[in-house]
Every structure is written in structure tokens, then in C-alpha cells.
Design an enzyme around this catalytic site. Sequence first.
Site, short mmCIF file in Angstrom:
data_model
loop_
_atom_site.label_atom_id
_atom_site.label_comp_id
_atom_site.label_asym_id
_atom_site.label_seq_id
_atom_site.Cartn_x
_atom_site.Cartn_y
_atom_site.Cartn_z
N TYR A 38 0.83 -1.21 0.00
CA TYR A 38 0.00 0.00 0.00
C TYR A 38 0.86 1.26 0.00
O TYR A 38 0.45 2.30 -0.48
CB TYR A 38 -0.93 -0.03 1.21
N LYS A 70 -3.51 8.13 3.06
CA LYS A 70 -4.68 7.86 3.89
C LYS A 70 -4.46 8.36 5.32
O LYS A 70 -5.41 8.82 5.98
CB LYS A 70 -5.00 6.37 3.89
#
Length: 258
Positions: A157, A164
Site C-alpha cells: 500500500y 490515507k
Amino acid sequence: MSGLLEGKRLLVTGVLTDDSLAFSAARHAQEQGAQVVLSGAGRGLRLTQRVAKHLPDPPDVLELDVTQPEHIATVRAALERRWGALDGIVHAIAFAPAEALGGGFMDAGWEVVSTAVEISAFSLKLLAAGLRPLMVAAGGGSIVGLDFDATVAWPGYDWMGVAKAALESTARYLARDLGPDNIRVNLVAAGPVRTVAAKSIPGFSLFEDVWDGRAPLGWDINDPDPVGRACVALLSDWFPATTGEMLHVDGGYHAMGA
């Protein structure tokens, strides 16, 4: 229960296909009585226009590229003409160049990273600030962003995880600054759902392989419905004193140590 959003006027961003989390939120919102407008950007605009026809009441679609400040002003003007006020926003906007994902964390340069942060996190602030006057005109409202819990590091990720984390922090500061306007800002930290966006993440299958077994409630990676329902709940008047919150909708995975 029905009519949870009766009379509410909502902008839902990020609807690309009918398996997207934002589509589920838009569908449930309409079923609960809300009026909905969608937004799309770039090459995805045509996809949004196409999938809008699959909603119970096919909504209009506005062009909104968060990297183009004039688009937010245009959207605000369009919504003002239509409704005069706005009760809620679903922020489902995220993007990271391929170089920011898949194990190249140490190699990614600022140009790549800044794109991920601008589109995935700073856009929440841009939307909130740009549409704030319409929400003030409504007497307040609710902004709900879609998140993937960034309190830990995930395989592959990489810089999207950092983006995020920035989104989560941005939501807290917006909750602070918009609270006096009676505008709530919350995030839904969803478990992995097999959407078009998720499939583009290298290593996504690693999440699929372990999530259902570890989540005490189980988890269906093909079902966006629980996330859509959570968005509707936070958009409603049933959480009048909740802001700056990150609500996990992940089957309980986040709470398990092993």
C-alpha cells in the site's frame, strides 16, 4: 427503517462502477429518501455517467476534478442553483501513481507522493472549504470520507497508506474548524472490497486471503453493502454529536491482535 435521509441533499463523489463503495452509499442514500448528485472526473466521468443509470433514481453527474480549483466553484454554483443548500458530502476520491504502490516505497519521488496526497487527502479539505457555504445554508450537515485504516503499514500500500494517514488527520482538523458551523466530518475505514480501485493495488490478494478468517464477524470482499449503510448512518441525523471519528466497518479485523 426507511426515510433516514428524507429531504437530505447530497453530493456523492467517486462512483465509477456499481461495485464501488460510493455507489453503495448513493444507492442506500436514495432508498432512505435523499436527493443525490454524483461527480466524476477525467476519463472516469463517462463511467460515472454510465453507472448513474443503475441507481434507483438516476442522478445528474457533475464534472469535478479536485486538481482543478475552478471545478469546485462550478460544482458549488450548480448545486446552489439546484438546491440552494447542501446537507452532505461523500468523499470517495483517491489516487496514487503506480510508482507509489507495490513495494517501491523507498524509491518513490516527491512528484509521485505529492500526487497521491493531493488527490487522496488534500481534496477533502478542498471539497469541505468549497462547499461549506452551501452546508452553512442548510444549517450544518455531514461529510463522510472513505478510508482504509492507516494506523498500520500494509503490504504494497506504501504511499497510498501515507496519503490515507493524511486523510485521517485532515478529517480531524476539519472536524475542529467546521464544528462551529454544525458540520460533522467523519471517516469510514472499510475492510477490503473487491472494487476496480482495489484491484489496482499490488498485493491486494494478501488482504483477501486473511481478512475473513481474522475478522470475528467475518468479511465478504465482494459486498460493499455494509460500508454503504455506514455512510448513510453518518450522513443522517442519528449521529448529531459525532465528529472527527473513524468508524471501522471491517468485520472487527482492526481490533484483533492475531
